[in-house]
Design an enzyme around this catalytic site. Sequence first.
Site, PDB file in Angstrom:
ATOM      1  CB  SER A  34       8.743  31.342 -18.831  1.00 32.60           C
ATOM      2  OG  SER A  34       8.721  32.399 -19.759  1.00 32.60           O
ATOM      3  CE1 TYR A  47      12.017  28.846 -22.162  1.00 32.56           C
ATOM      4  CE2 TYR A  47      10.268  30.408 -22.649  1.00 32.56           C
ATOM      5  CZ  TYR A  47      11.275  29.970 -21.822  1.00 32.56           C
ATOM      6  OH  TYR A  47      11.543  30.641 -20.656  1.00 32.56           O
TER       7      TYR A  47
END
Length: 79
Positions: A34, A47
């Site tokens: 990501s 995350y």
Amino acid sequence: MPDVNLTGVWKTTKAAIPSMIERGQRGSIVRTSSVAGLVAYANPAHYTAAKHGVVGLMLALAVELAPHNIRVNSVTPRW
């Protein structure tokens, strides 16, 4: 979050590597990270940490597997 987004990535990659090396053919491993794996996002710290781990894993494996003609890359999409 780290169990799925990092440990899961490690375990599936680790399972695939021996057979790729054994075949002695070129290959590619592509992991999905990501943009959070490249820059820091404040609120979803767990995350962000997991996705940084995916990028770090990809970089280390790229070096380790290069002698076996196996490329390792990551895709870092953004919403």
